[in-house]
Write a protein that holds these residues in place. Structure first.
Motif, PDB file in Angstrom:
ATOM      1  N   LYS A   2      42.867 -17.214  16.735  1.00 24.04           N
ATOM      2  CA  LYS A   2      41.474 -17.259  16.249  1.00 24.04           C
ATOM      3  C   LYS A   2      40.753 -15.954  16.557  1.00 24.04           C
ATOM      4  CE  LYS A   2      40.812 -22.260  16.541  1.00 24.04           C
ATOM      5  NZ  LYS A   2      40.014 -23.338  17.162  1.00 24.04           N
ATOM      6  N   ARG A   3      41.062 -15.392  17.744  1.00 26.67           N
ATOM      7  CA  ARG A   3      40.401 -14.128  18.125  1.00 26.67           C
ATOM      8  C   ARG A   3      40.769 -13.012  17.168  1.00 26.67           C
ATOM      9  NH1 ARG A   3      40.941 -11.213  24.068  1.00 26.67           N
ATOM     10  NH2 ARG A   3      39.451  -9.518  23.653  1.00 26.67           N
ATOM     11  N   THR A   6      38.931 -13.458  13.922  1.00 31.06           N
ATOM     12  CA  THR A   6      37.518 -13.068  14.085  1.00 31.06           C
ATOM     13  C   THR A   6      37.349 -11.562  14.027  1.00 31.06           C
ATOM     14  OG1 THR A   6      37.133 -15.027  15.454  1.00 31.06           O
ATOM     15  CG2 THR A   6      35.500 -13.261  15.582  1.00 31.06           C
ATOM     16  N   VAL A  10      35.178  -9.325  11.300  1.00 30.60           N
ATOM     17  CA  VAL A  10      34.136  -8.372  11.713  1.00 30.60           C
ATOM     18  C   VAL A  10      34.396  -7.003  11.114  1.00 30.60           C
ATOM     19  CG1 VAL A  10      33.131  -7.159  13.681  1.00 30.60           C
ATOM     20  CG2 VAL A  10      33.556  -9.623  13.820  1.00 30.60           C
TER      21      VAL A  10
END
Length: 355
Positions: A2-3, A6, A10
């Protein structure tokens, strides 16, 4: 996982924002290039004809009425409220008794102070008589006189407290709020008793900008209107003009307004101040954007129509009136002043007028 997703999102958003900014800047540069291209190689400028106009200084400003006098009346003596003679909404005059505090303890103090003072007078008389026969010294006589004076001051203070047991109104006005009831105990430290307001005269607080405040002075008579009483006419007088602008770069103004005989105006109502000025003689006005740098430079570029070039001109400025500036000297009617494109100009630069 998930990181990582993300971070990728971004980065994509950031790249999209950068692409948008670059595209926007490119579009602006193309517009500037097209604007200059219209001049056929010369600097493209916009111009305005110098002409005289009648300056209209009249304006209106809205604000709120506040009482000229407003007083939160506090107790001066400790005691129990024995009687109240007014209620909220009562009209009172200066010196009128509003309430009374039980003065039993206060009267006792006054009687004690009276007795002490009378005794001090007798002692002073005896010391005076003995001094004349050599029975006491000057120092002893002076001490007796000092004791008498102190006793007199204590008596006067106690008499004042007895008088203050009758709570009197210090102003003419209306009882807006009553904070006490019969039987309540008030302290000498300042229990709040009444809120008194005087609406026979009010103040209208309004804000004006820098060009408007320059035309005002203390003592000016101002017409006042209230939306609640559209058929009523009120008049006021400027009593305060702030020496410093507030955070919004406006200047607070206070106008003292005389209420009508029925005291129709209330504190907190909205009011409109109508600022009327004598008719002004026509003045030469040019757009504020005409100046090189800023108005304080006192320089503008003129259009020389004989060869379509720019000519620098020194002028003397007057009042700043919104988007226009008054010119006192340096320009004549019918001349043409350049209002945009000055950053690319020098004395004698070829220009092309873009409409």
């Amino acid at each position: 996982m998930k990181r990582i997703i993300t971070i990728i999102i971004v980065v994509v958003v950031a790249l999209g924002a950068i692409a948008y900014v670059l595209s926007n800047n490119k579009k602006k540069n193309e517009e500037k290039t097209a604007f200059i291209a219209k001049g056929g190689g010369a600097v493209a400028v916009r111009v305005a004809t110098v002409e005289k106009k009648v300056v209209d200084l009249d304006f209106v400003a809205n604000g709120n009425f506040i009482p000229k006098q407003e007083l939160n009346f506090l107790s001066e003596n400790a005691g129990r409220v024995k009687a109240i003679y007014v209620d909220e909404g009562s009209r009172v005059s200066k010196g009128q008794i509003l309430a009374r505090v039980d003065a039993e303890i206060i009267n006792t103090d006054r009687e004690t102070a009276e007795a002490t003072y009378q005794n001090a007078l007798k002692d002073q008389a005896r010391y005076q008589s003995s001094f004349e026969t050599g029975g006491v010294t000057q120092q002893q006589l002076d001490q007796a006189k000092l004791s008498t004076q102190n006793a007199k001051l204590r008596l006067q203070a106690s008499q004042r407290r007895v008088s203050d047991a009758n709570i009197k109104s210090p102003i003419n006005g209306i009882v807006n709020k009553r904070y006490i009831e019969v039987g309540a105990f008030v302290t000498a430290q300042g229990t709040q008793l009444f809120e008194l307001v005087d609406v026979s005269k009010l103040k209208l607080k309004v804000n004006v900008n820098e060009s408007q405040v320059a035309s005002l002075k203390i003592g000016d008579n101002i017409d006042i209107k209230s939306s609640v009483f559209p058929n009523e006419k009120f008049s006021g007088k400027i009593t305060f003009i702030a020496a410093k602008a507030d955070a919004t770069l406006n200047f607070p103004i206070e106008i003292e307004v005389s209420n009508n005989t029925k005291n129709s105006l209330k504190a907190g109502m909205y009011g409109t101040a109508i600022f009327n000025f004598p008719k002004q003689a026509p003045s030469i006005l040019i757009p504020r954007t005409s100046f090189v740098g800023s108005v304080s430079s006192n320089q503008v570029f003129m259009l020389d129509k004989s060869n379509n070039t720019s000519k620098i001109r020194n002028v003397v400025t007057g009042r700043i009136l919104g988007d226009n500036v008054e010119i006192l000297d340096g320009l004549k009617e019918g001349e043409t002043v350049i209002t945009s494109g000055q950053i690319n100009l020098a004395n004698g630069t070829a220009v092309s007028v873009v409409k």
